[in-house]
Write an enzyme that holds these catalytic residues in place. Structure first.
Site, PDB file in Angstrom:
ATOM      1  N   SER A 175       0.828  -1.210   0.000  1.00  0.00           N
ATOM      2  CA  SER A 175       0.000   0.000   0.000  1.00  0.00           C
ATOM      3  C   SER A 175       0.858   1.253   0.000  1.00  0.00           C
ATOM      4  CB  SER A 175      -0.869  -0.028   1.257  1.00  0.00           C
ATOM      5  OG  SER A 175      -1.516   1.198   1.443  1.00  0.00           O
ATOM      6  N   TYR A 188      -2.468  -1.334  10.946  1.00  0.00           N
ATOM      7  CA  TYR A 188      -2.694  -1.861   9.593  1.00  0.00           C
ATOM      8  C   TYR A 188      -1.516  -1.501   8.684  1.00  0.00           C
ATOM      9  CZ  TYR A 188      -3.999  -1.913   4.726  1.00  0.00           C
ATOM     10  OH  TYR A 188      -3.964  -2.117   3.374  1.00  0.00           O
ATOM     11  N   LYS A 195       1.760  -3.829   6.640  1.00  0.00           N
ATOM     12  CA  LYS A 195       2.236  -3.801   5.250  1.00  0.00           C
ATOM     13  C   LYS A 195       3.757  -3.603   5.225  1.00  0.00           C
ATOM     14  CE  LYS A 195      -1.665  -4.551   3.315  1.00  0.00           C
ATOM     15  NZ  LYS A 195      -1.911  -5.897   2.784  1.00  0.00           N
TER      16      LYS A 195
END
Ligand code: NAD
Ligand code: WQD
Length: 342
Positions: A126, A151, A155
């Protein structure tokens, strides 16, 4: 026909990628625990492509289930790993839920791929890893900034896990850093299925337009941007899906000697929140009820992709514009309202 495992293949980006893979001649098998999607998506994919993908429902954190699954599919040639939790706000509230799901599923997958000599991985990363970049457009060489949510941190950690593992194993991996995926397949048979109140801009717009939400809040109009609202790089999900096919093909080629590569997937253009609202209104002939509100905590001001590496090295570029994406998002919302996947 090469067999590809798509984890999270009933999800938003996964389902669109399954369609593109099938249409490029790959055999696809999906694993998804349906924590954020519906099994009906398998039928929807079948309606689009005429090919029913094999579907296995289980949690990738379950190592035994993964072993059993692989016993049935010993000929998987590559994996595209979408499965993850993705709600930024929820990850702040329940960090362990996110670290566990997003990282245990990944290490389980890397272990079994190693055991079964499966050597190609495409991973969903992302643009969140860049935070607010100092320079725009942001390239893959820009420094990774401290994640502002668990979150986002999953990544960053996942990319590091894949990098470390690839260098000591026969794995080849490509991490794709998505900017802001929006829109739906042109058939409007698959699309994004937000559970509860959407956080993302476009599902909130379409739900407001259909009357599920009273009004849309524009989070901040005092940013240092031409109209004061925040800027993002909105990429049509079908363009994004096609990049996964190209990435998988790249790993087949001997020229791609790199063990681990990273590519930005965006359009290279930034649009403000007001641009998106006005384009949606014009493209669909709808007036949206929206108000300006305070900035949302944790939002970056502006980010868009430097796409030169994806364009030149991967040989991929976007073909669909914002208007097409917003028309397709609206067509999907209308289909959802008619119970297409209920
Ligand atoms: P999604 O929630 O629609 O799809 C993810 C799918 O994975 C869901 O179908 C869910 O049921 C499944 N899943 C989750 N955990 C699982 C597990 N442990 N075992 C099996 N299945 C599991 O999300 P999406 O928008 O399609 O995103 C796909 C990937 O792309 C994710 O990794 C996400 O973090 C990443 N990503 C998404 C965006 C975005 O804005 N949508 C942006 C950047 C990166
Ligand atoms: C876009 C713009 C909002 C809703 C998130 C994740 C990120 C990545 C992509 C996965 C922002 C504004 C939004 C609303 C608004 N996902 N907005 N009113 O913030 O770029 O990123 O999705 O990796 O990790 O954080 O996307 O769609 O939430 O917001 O004004 O009701 O729209 O402030 O400027 P974002 P978004």
């Amino acid at each position: 026909m090469a067999k590809i495992l798509v984890t999270g293949g009933t999800g938003y980006i996964g389902s669109h990628t399954v369609v593109e893979l099938q249409q490029s001649g790959y055999e696809v098998v999906i694993v998804d625990n349906l924590s954020n999607s519906s099994e009906k998506i398998v039928d929807q994919i079948t309606k689009i492509t005429g090919i029913k993908p094999r579907f296995h429902k289980f949690d990738l954190c379950d190592r035994e289930a993964l072993q059993k699954f692989w016993d049935e599919h010993t000929d998987i040639e590559g994996v595209i790993h979408f499965a993850a939790y993705k709600a930024v706000g929820e990850s702040v509230q329940f960090p362990l839920k996110y670290y566990h799901n997003n990282l245990v599923s990944l290490t389980n997958l890397l272990e079994i791929m190693e055991q079964r000599s499966c050597k190609k991985l495409v991973f969903s990363s992302s643009c969140t890893v860049y935070g607010q970049p100092a320079e725009l457009p942001v390239s893959e060489n820009a420094p990774i900034q401290k994640a502002n949510s668990p979150y986002g941190n999953t990544k960053q950690i996942a990319e590091e896990i894949i990098f470390d593992h690839a260098y000591v194993s026969s794995l080849k991996a490509i991490a794709l850093r998505y900017f802001n995926p929006i829109g739906s397949h042109e058939s409007a048979l698959i699309g994004e299925l937000p559970i509860g109140v959407p956080n993302n801009l476009v599902p909130f717009i379409t739900q407001t337009a259909i009357g599920k939400r009273d009004s849309l809040k524009v989070w901040g109009d005092d940013y240092d941007t031409p109209d004061g609202t925040a800027i993002r790089d909105y990429i049509h999900v079908v363009d994004l899906a096609k990049a996964h096919v190209v990435a998988m093909e790249r790993m087949d080629k001997t020229i791609a000697d790199e063990k681990f590569e990273v590519f930005n997937l965006g359009t290279g253009r930034g649009n403000s929140v007001l641009d998106v609202i006005l384009t949606f209104e014009q493209a669909n002939g709808i007036k949206l009820n929206y108000q300006i509100a305070q900035r949302r905590e944790g939002d970056v001001e502006k980010v868009w992709a430097d796409t030169r590496k994806a364009n030149e090295v991967l040989g991929w570029k976007t073909q669909l514009g914002l208007e097409t994406a917003l028309k397709s998002a609206w067509a999907w919302e209308k289909n959802l309202a008619e119970g297409i996947v209920d």
